[in-house]
Design a protein around this motif. Structure first.
Motif, short mmCIF file in Angstrom:
data_model
loop_
_atom_site.label_atom_id
_atom_site.label_comp_id
_atom_site.label_asym_id
_atom_site.label_seq_id
_atom_site.Cartn_x
_atom_site.Cartn_y
_atom_site.Cartn_z
N GLU A 1 -5.09 -5.52 0.91
CA GLU A 1 -5.83 -4.58 0.07
C GLU A 1 -7.22 -5.12 -0.21
O GLU A 1 -7.50 -6.28 0.07
CB GLU A 1 -5.10 -4.35 -1.25
N GLY A 2 -8.06 -4.28 -0.76
CA GLY A 2 -9.35 -4.74 -1.22
C GLY A 2 -10.50 -4.54 -0.26
O GLY A 2 -10.42 -3.75 0.69
N PRO A 3 -11.57 -5.27 -0.48
CA PRO A 3 -12.83 -5.06 0.23
C PRO A 3 -12.77 -5.23 1.74
O PRO A 3 -13.42 -4.49 2.47
CB PRO A 3 -13.78 -6.10 -0.38
N TRP A 4 -11.98 -6.19 2.24
CA TRP A 4 -11.88 -6.35 3.70
C TRP A 4 -11.24 -5.11 4.32
O TRP A 4 -11.70 -4.60 5.33
CB TRP A 4 -11.09 -7.61 4.06
N VAL A 5 -10.17 -4.63 3.69
CA VAL A 5 -9.46 -3.45 4.18
C VAL A 5 -10.40 -2.23 4.19
O VAL A 5 -10.46 -1.49 5.16
CB VAL A 5 -8.19 -3.18 3.34
N GLU A 6 -11.16 -2.09 3.10
CA GLU A 6 -12.11 -0.96 3.01
C GLU A 6 -13.21 -1.08 4.05
O GLU A 6 -13.54 -0.12 4.74
CB GLU A 6 -12.72 -0.91 1.61
N ALA A 7 -13.78 -2.26 4.19
CA ALA A 7 -14.91 -2.45 5.12
C ALA A 7 -14.49 -2.26 6.57
O ALA A 7 -15.30 -1.83 7.40
CB ALA A 7 -15.52 -3.84 4.93
#
Length: 165
Positions: free
Chosen positions: A110-116
């Motif tokens: 989850e989090g920023p890596w997943v979003e990016a």
């Protein structure tokens, strides 16, 4: 949020300090710890812990400048500001013994890596934004709040143990 005095700190200085605090710290773990330090500093204090960008690589967040030019170990830095030291001690207390592949799995969940990376489907070393890291760290478990409070009064010259029980 309190203000911070370390705007413009170097990821190299922080990495060097992490190498001093954690013997045999792997390159993979270093970059995950830098990610958590940056995210938590943004959440706790409202500004970045260091100026270098964090990119979304295949194995998670990476500070490209450090990946290509690894800092050396050396004398402990006395120039780490208190707010940064607080965040570093919190992150180190939580992740010191975590294996690299477990840290990779954690940032891939989850989090920023997943979003990016659009859930890992588009990986082109894109920048992970400060806003995404800040929002992610603000959502971390409330159980971490006592660690933050304990760090406020803990002497910097003694190791911090998050839960001595």
């Amino acid at each position: 949020m309190s203000s911070s005095t370390n705007a413009g700190s170097s990821a190299f200085a922080i990495a060097k300090e992490l190498y001093n605090r954690i013997p045999r710290l792997s390159k993979l773990n270093l970059h995950k710890l830098l990610f958590f330090i940056q995210a938590e500093h943004l959440a706790w204090y409202g500004n970045p812990a260091f100026t270098e960008s964090i990119e979304a690589w295949e194995n998670g967040p990476v500070v490209a400048d450090i990946w290509h030019d690894r800092p050396s170990r050396g004398a402990r830095s006395r120039s780490i500001p208190q707010d940064l030291d607080n965040v570093m001690r919190s992150v180190v207390a939580r992740f010191r013994g975590t294996r690299g592949n477990n840290l990779v799995a954690l940032v891939h969940e989850e989090g920023p890596w997943v979003e990016a990376t659009e859930c890992g489907t588009v990986i082109s070393n894109q920048i992970i934004t400060h806003e995404a890291m800040r929002e992610y760290a603000q959502q971390l478990p409330k159980e971490l709040e006592p660690i933050r409070e304990a760090l406020k009064d803990h002497p910097r010259d003694r190791p911090f143990v998050a839960d001595p029980r």
